[in-house]
Motif scaffolding. Structure first.
Motif, PDB file in Angstrom:
ATOM      1  N   ALA A  58      93.940 173.858 -96.877  1.00 62.43           N
ATOM      2  CA  ALA A  58      93.160 172.644 -96.639  1.00 62.43           C
ATOM      3  C   ALA A  58      93.844 171.407 -97.193  1.00 62.43           C
ATOM      4  CB  ALA A  58      91.764 172.791 -97.261  1.00 62.43           C
ATOM      5  N   VAL A  59      94.684 171.570 -98.213  1.00 65.08           N
ATOM      6  CA  VAL A  59      95.402 170.435 -98.801  1.00 65.08           C
ATOM      7  C   VAL A  59      96.383 169.832 -97.796  1.00 65.08           C
ATOM      8  CG1 VAL A  59      97.011 169.776-100.639  1.00 65.08           C
ATOM      9  CG2 VAL A  59      95.113 171.306-101.137  1.00 65.08           C
ATOM     10  N   LEU A  60      96.784 170.615 -96.800  1.00 65.91           N
ATOM     11  CA  LEU A  60      97.749 170.160 -95.790  1.00 65.91           C
ATOM     12  C   LEU A  60      97.073 169.642 -94.528  1.00 65.91           C
ATOM     13  CD1 LEU A  60     100.234 173.193 -95.976  1.00 65.91           C
ATOM     14  CD2 LEU A  60     100.159 171.159 -97.448  1.00 65.91           C
ATOM     15  N   ALA A  61      95.764 169.738 -94.445  1.00 68.62           N
ATOM     16  CA  ALA A  61      95.051 169.505 -93.192  1.00 68.62           C
ATOM     17  C   ALA A  61      94.835 168.024 -92.901  1.00 68.62           C
ATOM     18  CB  ALA A  61      93.704 170.218 -93.235  1.00 68.62           C
ATOM     19  N   PRO A  62      94.667 167.680 -91.608  1.00 71.11           N
ATOM     20  CA  PRO A  62      94.267 166.314 -91.248  1.00 71.11           C
ATOM     21  C   PRO A  62      92.807 166.096 -91.597  1.00 71.11           C
ATOM     22  CG  PRO A  62      94.302 167.706 -89.305  1.00 71.11           C
ATOM     23  CD  PRO A  62      94.829 168.547 -90.437  1.00 71.11           C
ATOM     24  N   SER A  63      92.342 164.870 -91.404  1.00 74.96           N
ATOM     25  CA  SER A  63      90.933 164.557 -91.648  1.00 74.96           C
ATOM     26  C   SER A  63      90.242 164.333 -90.316  1.00 74.96           C
ATOM     27  CB  SER A  63      90.816 163.310 -92.520  1.00 74.96           C
ATOM     28  OG  SER A  63      91.266 162.162 -91.801  1.00 74.96           O
ATOM     29  N   GLY A  64      88.958 164.042 -90.393  1.00 71.79           N
ATOM     30  CA  GLY A  64      88.221 163.790 -89.163  1.00 71.79           C
ATOM     31  C   GLY A  64      88.606 162.495 -88.485  1.00 71.79           C
ATOM     32  N   THR A  65      89.202 161.571 -89.235  1.00 65.99           N
ATOM     33  CA  THR A  65      89.544 160.263 -88.676  1.00 65.99           C
ATOM     34  C   THR A  65      91.046 160.066 -88.484  1.00 65.99           C
ATOM     35  OG1 THR A  65      89.527 159.328 -90.908  1.00 65.99           O
ATOM     36  CG2 THR A  65      87.496 159.162 -89.636  1.00 65.99           C
ATOM     37  N   VAL A  66      91.882 160.826 -89.203  1.00 68.54           N
ATOM     38  CA  VAL A  66      93.337 160.710 -89.081  1.00 68.54           C
ATOM     39  C   VAL A  66      93.897 162.058 -88.642  1.00 68.54           C
ATOM     40  CG1 VAL A  66      95.498 160.183 -90.271  1.00 68.54           C
ATOM     41  CG2 VAL A  66      93.409 158.940 -90.869  1.00 68.54           C
ATOM     42  N   ALA A  67      94.571 162.072 -87.485  1.00 69.61           N
ATOM     43  CA  ALA A  67      95.003 163.325 -86.868  1.00 69.61           C
ATOM     44  C   ALA A  67      96.231 163.929 -87.531  1.00 69.61           C
ATOM     45  CB  ALA A  67      95.293 163.093 -85.379  1.00 69.61           C
ATOM     46  N   VAL A  68      96.903 163.174 -88.398  1.00 64.76           N
ATOM     47  CA  VAL A  68      98.162 163.627 -88.997  1.00 64.76           C
ATOM     48  C   VAL A  68      97.914 164.054 -90.435  1.00 64.76           C
ATOM     49  CG1 VAL A  68     100.532 162.993 -89.581  1.00 64.76           C
ATOM     50  CG2 VAL A  68      99.479 162.096 -87.499  1.00 64.76           C
ATOM     51  N   GLY A  69      97.969 165.369 -90.680  1.00 65.75           N
ATOM     52  CA  GLY A  69      97.870 165.906 -92.030  1.00 65.75           C
ATOM     53  C   GLY A  69      99.254 165.958 -92.658  1.00 65.75           C
ATOM     54  N   ILE A  70      99.729 167.165 -93.012  1.00 67.39           N
ATOM     55  CA  ILE A  70     101.067 167.292 -93.567  1.00 67.39           C
ATOM     56  C   ILE A  70     102.060 166.628 -92.626  1.00 67.39           C
ATOM     57  CG2 ILE A  70     101.280 169.620 -92.595  1.00 67.39           C
ATOM     58  CD1 ILE A  70     103.224 170.275 -94.884  1.00 67.39           C
ATOM     59  N   ASN A  71     102.945 165.822 -93.179  1.00 71.49           N
ATOM     60  CA  ASN A  71     103.844 164.992 -92.368  1.00 71.49           C
ATOM     61  C   ASN A  71     105.298 165.283 -92.735  1.00 71.49           C
ATOM     62  OD1 ASN A  71     105.277 162.829 -91.194  1.00 71.49           O
ATOM     63  ND2 ASN A  71     103.496 161.498 -91.259  1.00 71.49           N
ATOM     64  N   GLY A  72     105.766 164.663 -93.828  1.00 75.79           N
ATOM     65  CA  GLY A  72     107.114 164.942 -94.287  1.00 75.79           C
ATOM     66  C   GLY A  72     107.168 166.225 -95.086  1.00 75.79           C
ATOM     67  N   THR A  92      98.130 156.993 -78.392  1.00 78.19           N
ATOM     68  CA  THR A  92      96.903 156.277 -78.753  1.00 78.19           C
ATOM     69  C   THR A  92      96.166 156.955 -79.912  1.00 78.19           C
ATOM     70  OG1 THR A  92      95.721 157.468 -76.999  1.00 78.19           O
ATOM     71  CG2 THR A  92      96.577 155.277 -76.480  1.00 78.19           C
ATOM     72  N   THR A  93      96.091 158.298 -79.895  1.00 77.54           N
ATOM     73  CA  THR A  93      95.392 159.017 -80.961  1.00 77.54           C
ATOM     74  C   THR A  93      96.347 159.594 -82.000  1.00 77.54           C
ATOM     75  OG1 THR A  93      95.463 161.166 -79.840  1.00 77.54           O
ATOM     76  CG2 THR A  93      93.634 159.678 -79.291  1.00 77.54           C
ATOM     77  N   PHE A  94      97.633 159.702 -81.654  1.00 77.03           N
ATOM     78  CA  PHE A  94      98.662 160.291 -82.512  1.00 77.03           C
ATOM     79  C   PHE A  94      98.426 161.772 -82.775  1.00 77.03           C
ATOM     80  CE2 PHE A  94      98.635 155.782 -83.256  1.00 77.03           C
ATOM     81  CZ  PHE A  94      99.953 155.474 -82.965  1.00 77.03           C
ATOM     82  N   ALA A  95      97.597 162.395 -81.940  1.00 77.44           N
ATOM     83  CA  ALA A  95      97.424 163.838 -81.991  1.00 77.44           C
ATOM     84  C   ALA A  95      98.528 164.497 -81.168  1.00 77.44           C
ATOM     85  CB  ALA A  95      96.053 164.228 -81.448  1.00 77.44           C
ATOM     86  N   GLY A  96      98.982 165.654 -81.615  1.00 75.55           N
ATOM     87  CA  GLY A  96      99.980 166.391 -80.858  1.00 75.55           C
ATOM     88  C   GLY A  96      99.375 167.045 -79.631  1.00 75.55           C
ATOM     89  N   VAL A  97     100.230 167.350 -78.668  1.00 70.69           N
ATOM     90  CA  VAL A  97      99.818 168.040 -77.450  1.00 70.69           C
ATOM     91  C   VAL A  97     100.210 169.503 -77.603  1.00 70.69           C
ATOM     92  CG1 VAL A  97     100.045 168.171 -74.949  1.00 70.69           C
ATOM     93  CG2 VAL A  97     100.109 165.940 -76.092  1.00 70.69           C
ATOM     94  N   GLN A  98      99.220 170.354 -77.865  1.00 74.35           N
ATOM     95  CA  GLN A  98      99.514 171.761 -78.102  1.00 74.35           C
ATOM     96  C   GLN A  98     100.198 172.375 -76.887  1.00 74.35           C
ATOM     97  OE1 GLN A  98      96.196 173.978 -79.578  1.00 74.35           O
ATOM     98  NE2 GLN A  98      97.437 175.745 -80.105  1.00 74.35           N
ATOM     99  N   GLY A  99     101.215 173.190 -77.142  1.00 73.00           N
ATOM    100  CA  GLY A  99     101.988 173.814 -76.072  1.00 73.00           C
ATOM    101  C   GLY A  99     103.265 173.078 -75.722  1.00 73.00           C
ATOM    102  N   SER A 100     103.462 171.887 -76.310  1.00 74.04           N
ATOM    103  CA  SER A 100     104.638 171.072 -75.956  1.00 74.04           C
ATOM    104  C   SER A 100     105.781 171.188 -76.958  1.00 74.04           C
ATOM    105  CB  SER A 100     104.234 169.599 -75.831  1.00 74.04           C
ATOM    106  OG  SER A 100     103.906 169.049 -77.103  1.00 74.04           O
TER     107      SER A 100
END
Length: 325
Positions: free
Chosen positions: A188-202, A112-120
């Motif tokens: 910071a160039v690789l970071a996600p934003s406050g509204t999109v959880a996915v920063g650096i991808n490919g 739903t949020t596309f955020a990763g689950v830390q520890g997984s």
């Protein structure tokens, strides 16, 4: 990684309207075909792709921690499940480290949020040297990682891979021979934003250059790395998404350093080595494209295989073949 937003669920502007935004004429690559379309039930989201030296395709799915094999040369291509990785709900990046040995990134993401689950998150290898279905081996868990995603092998060192962390805005270096890992770069160039959880991808190596996309900011850029996996430069931005309606995902780089970037919701763009960008596909057949890779056998090195995620409840993912040259 497929990013489902209200914008992504709506078909973007027609190609003719978008061409005006590009640096060079768009939609020139009209020749594509469907290699395989997963059944709509159960829904299957194809997240990433690698190509074996014999031309067969390895497909990772985010809707299950699976790696499939698909032979595009077969008269009726049918996926074969090679492995389901324990302890994870998704398989993500995949990169060949040595001939017929592939490193695979696995972990859990919120659907739903596309955020990763830390520890997984963990790194595995899939060794196909002895035949199918191959031998899977867990290399290491990375509990500090927030959202591992794409992966690439360090040029000149088959033991080392670089793995994008979409949540941290960082790159991890992993030695697949012994499991040693470190967060090698964060910016910071690789970071996600406050509204999109996915920063650096490919993330893709091409010589000393390591190219990346940032889904949150819509940027395509490059760093340089040594053969020991040490960053030698800060990021340089090469291109930005052609429209705010688009979202960069993963990509392929050809022998000349041109990048073919998948865009949500239905696009494929070409960024040349000189930095010019054009839209080369804009079709409903490209339903949430997520990654791409070139063929490797004679007569197929100009074939770009694009995988898609599809839309839950409507359309499963697929594998498309684009004639890129």
């Amino acid at each position: 990684m497929w990013l489902c937003t209200s914008t992504n669920r709506t078909m973007s502007l027609a190609c003719l309207a978008v061409v005006a935004l590009s640096a060079t004429p768009g939609c020139a690559y009209d020749s594509f075909s469907t290699v395989y379309h997963f059944p709509n039930t159960p829904y299957t989201d194809v997240e990433n792709i690698a190509v074996r030296s014999n031309g067969q395709l390895l497909l990772n799915t985010i809707t299950g921690s699976n790696t499939y094999l698909l032979d595009p040369s077969a008269s009726s291509p049918t996926p074969q499940l090679l492995h389901t990785f324990a302890g994870a709900s998704s398989s993500l990046g995949i990169t060949e480290t040595q001939a017929e040995i592939f490193a695979v990134v696995v972990g859990n993401y919120s659907q739903t949020t596309f955020a990763g689950v830390q520890g997984s998150f963990a790194i595995w290898t899939l060794d196909l040297r002895g035949g199918l279905p191959g031998v899977a081996k867990k290399v290491v868990s990375i509990p500090e990682a927030k959202a591992l995603n794409g992966a690439t092998t360090v040029s000149g060192n088959n033991n080392l891979i670089l793995v994008a962390d979409s949540g941290l805005g960082a790159i991890w270096r992993v030695d697949v021979s012994n499991g040693a890992y470190t967060e090698i770069y964060q910016n910071a160039v690789l970071a996600p934003s406050g509204t999109v959880a996915v920063g650096i991808n490919g993330i893709r190596s091409h010589g000393s250059n390591v190219y990346f996309t940032n889904s949150a900011t819509g940027k395509f850029g490059v760093l340089t790395f040594s053969s020991s996996g040490v960053p030698m430069s800060d990021p340089a931005i090469i291109a930005s998404v052609l429209s705010s309606n688009y979202t960069y995902d993963d990509f392929a780089v050809d022998a000349n350093g041109n990048a073919y970037i998948t865009n949500h919701s239905n696009q494929l763009s070409l960024v040349t080595a000189s930095g010019s960008q054009s839209l080369i596909e804009n079709s409903v057949s490209f339903d949430q494209p997520s990654s791409a890779a070139f063929g490797r056998t004679a007569g197929k090195t100009c074939t770009l295989y694009v995988v898609t995620g599809g839309t839950p409840g409507t359309d499963s993912g697929a594998v498309l073949a684009v004639q890129a040259c």
